[in-house]
Design a protein around this motif. Structure first.
Motif, mmCIF file in Angstrom:
data_model
loop_
_atom_site.group_PDB
_atom_site.id
_atom_site.type_symbol
_atom_site.label_atom_id
_atom_site.label_comp_id
_atom_site.label_asym_id
_atom_site.label_seq_id
_atom_site.Cartn_x
_atom_site.Cartn_y
_atom_site.Cartn_z
ATOM 1 N N SER A 176 0.773 -0.987 -0.007
ATOM 2 C CA SER A 176 -0.137 -0.039 -0.165
ATOM 3 C C SER A 176 1.329 1.734 -0.469
ATOM 4 O O SER A 176 0.484 2.514 -0.492
ATOM 5 C CB SER A 176 -0.863 0.302 1.365
ATOM 6 O OG SER A 176 -0.558 0.044 2.050
ATOM 7 N N ALA A 177 1.767 1.353 0.485
ATOM 8 C CA ALA A 177 2.896 2.370 0.018
ATOM 9 C C ALA A 177 3.078 2.396 -0.952
ATOM 10 O O ALA A 177 3.295 3.722 -1.343
ATOM 11 C CB ALA A 177 4.308 2.535 1.429
ATOM 12 N N ALA A 178 3.188 1.739 -1.722
ATOM 13 C CA ALA A 178 3.906 1.560 -3.143
ATOM 14 C C ALA A 178 2.920 2.920 -4.226
ATOM 15 O O ALA A 178 2.404 3.462 -4.769
ATOM 16 C CB ALA A 178 4.023 0.762 -3.878
ATOM 17 N N SER A 179 1.306 2.052 -3.935
ATOM 18 C CA SER A 179 -0.028 2.432 -4.372
ATOM 19 C C SER A 179 0.225 3.601 -3.948
ATOM 20 O O SER A 179 -0.204 4.695 -4.230
ATOM 21 C CB SER A 179 -0.999 1.185 -3.233
ATOM 22 O OG SER A 179 -1.082 0.415 -4.195
ATOM 23 N N ALA A 180 0.477 3.761 -2.671
ATOM 24 C CA ALA A 180 0.233 5.508 -2.075
ATOM 25 C C ALA A 180 1.239 6.035 -2.592
ATOM 26 O O ALA A 180 1.219 7.462 -3.069
ATOM 27 C CB ALA A 180 0.311 5.495 -0.096
ATOM 28 N N LEU A 181 2.505 5.677 -2.875
ATOM 29 C CA LEU A 181 3.417 6.839 -3.763
ATOM 30 C C LEU A 181 2.604 7.252 -4.552
ATOM 31 O O LEU A 181 2.948 8.234 -4.965
ATOM 32 C CB LEU A 181 4.620 6.038 -3.631
ATOM 33 C CG LEU A 181 5.518 6.571 -4.716
ATOM 34 C CD1 LEU A 181 6.221 8.137 -4.501
ATOM 35 C CD2 LEU A 181 7.270 5.882 -5.007
ATOM 36 N N GLY A 182 2.344 5.984 -5.590
ATOM 37 C CA GLY A 182 1.548 6.240 -7.007
ATOM 38 C C GLY A 182 0.461 7.048 -7.249
ATOM 39 O O GLY A 182 -0.218 8.320 -7.617
ATOM 40 N N ALA A 183 -0.305 7.406 -5.782
ATOM 41 C CA ALA A 183 -1.591 8.073 -6.289
ATOM 42 C C ALA A 183 -1.263 10.078 -5.710
ATOM 43 O O ALA A 183 -1.626 10.224 -6.207
ATOM 44 C CB ALA A 183 -2.257 7.734 -5.150
ATOM 45 N N LEU A 184 -0.442 9.968 -4.973
ATOM 46 C CA LEU A 184 0.688 11.115 -4.273
ATOM 47 C C LEU A 184 1.569 11.717 -6.100
ATOM 48 O O LEU A 184 1.276 13.027 -5.683
ATOM 49 C CB LEU A 184 1.789 10.655 -3.506
ATOM 50 C CG LEU A 184 0.850 10.639 -2.128
ATOM 51 C CD1 LEU A 184 2.286 10.314 -1.437
ATOM 52 C CD2 LEU A 184 0.232 11.350 -1.531
ATOM 53 N N VAL A 185 1.799 10.954 -6.203
ATOM 54 C CA VAL A 185 2.427 11.161 -8.063
ATOM 55 C C VAL A 185 1.330 11.750 -9.055
ATOM 56 O O VAL A 185 1.770 12.424 -9.565
ATOM 57 C CB VAL A 185 3.008 10.340 -8.372
ATOM 58 C CG1 VAL A 185 3.568 10.346 -10.341
ATOM 59 C CG2 VAL A 185 4.251 9.584 -7.786
#
Length: 144
Positions: free
Chosen positions: A80-89
Motif C-alpha cells: 500500500s506504500a507503493a500504491s500511496a506513492l502512485g496516488a501522490l504522484v
C-alpha cells in the motif's frame, strides 16, 4: 483508537471532496449562465466573488481530498506504500496541470481586462500560480 481516527479522517476528506466537486460545478454553471449574454465579460459574481477560478480550485480540493481519503483508509503495508506513492504522484500531476491553467488564465485576464476598473477592484483569490515567464500566450481556454 487509530482505526477510529483514520475512519474520521477519511469521512472528513470525503466531505471535502464533495465540497470541491460542488464548488467546481457551481463555478462552471455560474460562468456558463453569465457568459450567455456577453461571452467576453469578466465574471466576478457568485462564486467568482471569492475565488477567481472556483472550477479549478474546486477540482484541486476534490482531487486532494479524494487522495487523502484513500490514504487514510489504506492498509499499512509495503504494497500500500507503493500504491500511496502512485496516488501522490498522480495528485501532484493533476495539481500541476490545474496550477498551470490558473497561471495562464490569470495572465490572460491581466492582458484582457487589466485596464478595466472592475478587474482592478476584483479582490477574489486568484489561486496558486507559477512564477511568470515571458513567452507566447498559453492558449488556455476560458471554457476549460
Amino acid at each position: 483508537v487509530v482505526a477510529g481516527l483514520r475512519a474520521a479522517a477519511a469521512k472528513t476528506a470525503v466531505g471535502l471532496a464533495w465540497a470541491g466537486f460542488l464548488l467546481a460545478a457551481a463555478g462552471d454553471a455560474y460562468k456558463s449562465v453569465a457568459k450567455r449574454s456577453d461571452p467576453s465579460a469578466l465574471v466576478t459574481g457568485g462564486p467568482f466573488a471569492l475565488l477567481a477560478h472556483p472550477n479549478y480550485q474546486g477540482e484541486q480540493l476534490l482531487w486532494t481530498a479524494s487522495t487523502a481519503a484513500g490514504l487514510a483508509l489504506a492498509p499499512l503495508s509495503w504494497a500500500s506504500a507503493a500504491s500511496a506513492l502512485g496516488a501522490l504522484v498522480g495528485l501532484a500531476g493533476i495539481n500541476f496541470v490545474l496550477v498551470q491553467a490558473t497561471t495562464g488564465l490569470n495572465a490572460r485576464h491581466r492582458a484582457t481586462y487589466g485596464d478595466d476598473p472592475k478587474f482592478r477592484a476584483w479582490t477574489a483569490w486568484k489561486g496558486v500560480e507559477f512564477a511568470a515567464t515571458p513567452g507566447p500566450p498559453t492558449g488556455v481556454s476560458e471554457l476549460y
